[in-house]
Design a protein around this motif. Structure first.
Motif, PDB file in Angstrom:
ATOM      1  N   VAL A 126       7.143  20.505  -9.103  1.00 20.99           N
ATOM      2  CA  VAL A 126       8.414  20.234  -8.265  1.00 20.99           C
ATOM      3  C   VAL A 126       8.995  18.908  -7.194  1.00 20.99           C
ATOM      4  CG1 VAL A 126       9.579  21.489  -6.117  1.00 20.99           C
ATOM      5  CG2 VAL A 126       8.265  22.525  -8.522  1.00 20.99           C
ATOM      6  N   VAL A 127       8.176  18.276  -7.217  1.00 19.96           N
ATOM      7  CA  VAL A 127       7.807  17.400  -5.864  1.00 19.96           C
ATOM      8  C   VAL A 127       9.020  16.657  -6.840  1.00 19.96           C
ATOM      9  CG1 VAL A 127       6.961  16.052  -4.594  1.00 19.96           C
ATOM     10  CG2 VAL A 127       6.516  17.961  -4.284  1.00 19.96           C
ATOM     11  N   LEU A 128       8.108  16.155  -7.780  1.00 19.45           N
ATOM     12  CA  LEU A 128       8.275  14.751  -8.537  1.00 19.45           C
ATOM     13  C   LEU A 128       9.817  15.633  -9.495  1.00 19.45           C
ATOM     14  CD1 LEU A 128       7.020  12.567 -10.521  1.00 19.45           C
ATOM     15  CD2 LEU A 128       6.696  13.713 -12.156  1.00 19.45           C
ATOM     16  N   LEU A 136      18.500   9.878  -8.335  1.00 19.22           N
ATOM     17  CA  LEU A 136      19.950   9.319  -8.891  1.00 19.22           C
ATOM     18  C   LEU A 136      20.724  10.090  -8.237  1.00 19.22           C
ATOM     19  CD1 LEU A 136      18.431  11.793 -12.661  1.00 19.22           C
ATOM     20  CD2 LEU A 136      19.248   9.044 -11.995  1.00 19.22           C
ATOM     21  N   GLY A 137      20.751  10.577  -6.650  1.00 20.90           N
ATOM     22  CA  GLY A 137      21.542  10.283  -6.073  1.00 20.90           C
ATOM     23  C   GLY A 137      22.508  11.870  -5.724  1.00 20.90           C
ATOM     24  N   PHE A 138      20.880  13.538  -6.406  1.00 17.30           N
ATOM     25  CA  PHE A 138      21.649  14.459  -5.367  1.00 17.30           C
ATOM     26  C   PHE A 138      20.178  15.107  -4.648  1.00 17.30           C
ATOM     27  CE2 PHE A 138      22.705  13.820 -10.465  1.00 17.30           C
ATOM     28  CZ  PHE A 138      23.969  14.126 -10.487  1.00 17.30           C
ATOM     29  N   GLU A 139      20.576  15.509  -4.039  1.00 19.11           N
ATOM     30  CA  GLU A 139      19.926  15.856  -3.008  1.00 19.11           C
ATOM     31  C   GLU A 139      20.150  17.548  -2.298  1.00 19.11           C
ATOM     32  OE1 GLU A 139      18.544  15.635   1.554  1.00 19.11           O
ATOM     33  OE2 GLU A 139      19.644  13.930   0.960  1.00 19.11           O
ATOM     34  N   ILE A 140      19.636  18.910  -2.549  1.00 15.29           N
ATOM     35  CA  ILE A 140      19.253  19.870  -2.841  1.00 15.29           C
ATOM     36  C   ILE A 140      18.707  20.419  -1.186  1.00 15.29           C
ATOM     37  CG2 ILE A 140      18.165  21.996  -3.321  1.00 15.29           C
ATOM     38  CD1 ILE A 140      17.524  20.095  -6.412  1.00 15.29           C
ATOM     39  N   VAL A 141      19.793  21.300  -0.740  1.00  9.17           N
ATOM     40  CA  VAL A 141      20.093  22.124   0.507  1.00  9.17           C
ATOM     41  C   VAL A 141      19.436  23.184   0.194  1.00  9.17           C
ATOM     42  CG1 VAL A 141      20.874  21.859   2.480  1.00  9.17           C
ATOM     43  CG2 VAL A 141      21.344  20.073   1.091  1.00  9.17           C
ATOM     44  N   THR A 142      18.566  23.621   0.784  1.00  7.93           N
ATOM     45  CA  THR A 142      17.708  25.094   0.154  1.00  7.93           C
ATOM     46  C   THR A 142      18.123  26.394   2.067  1.00  7.93           C
ATOM     47  OG1 THR A 142      15.753  24.081   1.325  1.00  7.93           O
ATOM     48  CG2 THR A 142      16.097  24.345  -0.795  1.00  7.93           C
TER      49      THR A 142
END
Length: 187
Positions: A126-128, A136-142
């Protein structure tokens, strides 16, 4: 005196015989003297030869250095000896360092042979994946409470934009991926 009178003093034969004996004795003495002279000459030659050899031996040959040259040569040889000793010491120290380095490298090599690279670098999948997405330019916000994905921040390096996309539960994953790639500028 009677003997003198009885002797035949004027007898020429006895005189001739006496003269012959004297002549032979003189020839014999002359031969002995000649032999003695020849022996003396030979001895003199031998002694002269020995004297010349002794003179040559007593003189210092050209190949033998003078005492000053010998002293200088000894000084130079001592300097060379000390230089060689220093070089040997330095080489021994270098050899010791190289042997120490070799032993360390052997130990490290044996440790590396026992370690499996896959085990050493087993990152959480998951970390990888998150690292790859961020690159790639995507940051996931949880969501802080539930831990579920609420939105995605999309960075577009071409237009230098940052877009925030809220994920709709009703839209398909195909729609989301196409939309996100379009915002990232990678169509």
């Amino acid at each position: 005196m009677r003997e003198v009178l009885t002797m035949d003093l004027l007898n020429p034969e006895s005189d001739a015989t006496g003269l012959e004996q004297i002549d032979q004795l003189m020839k014999l003495r002359a031969n002995e003297r000649q032999k003695s002279r020849d022996n003396a000459k030979q001895s003199l030659r031998n002694l002269t030869r020995q004297l010349e050899n002794a003179r040559l031996a007593a003189n210092r040959p050209n190949t033998v250095p003078t005492p000053e040259e010998h002293q200088e040569n000894m000084f130079q040889q001592d300097n060379k000896k000390f230089q060689l000793a220093n070089s040997i010491t330095e080489l021994e120290q270098s050899l010791t360092k190289c042997e120490s380095t070799l032993n360390k490298l052997k130990e490290e090599w044996s440790e590396l042979q026992t370690i499996r690279p896959a085990d050493e670098h087993s990152m959480d999948q998951v970390v990888l994946r998150l690292k790859i997405l961020r690159d790639l330019g995507f940051e996931i916000v949880t969501d802080d409470h539930t831990g579920k994905v609420n939105k995605v921040l999309v960075r577009n390096d071409e237009s230098n934009d940052l877009n925030s996309v809220i994920l709709d539960k009703n839209a398909s994953a195909f729609f989301h991926s196409n939309y996100l790639w379009k915002l990232a500028g990678s169509e």
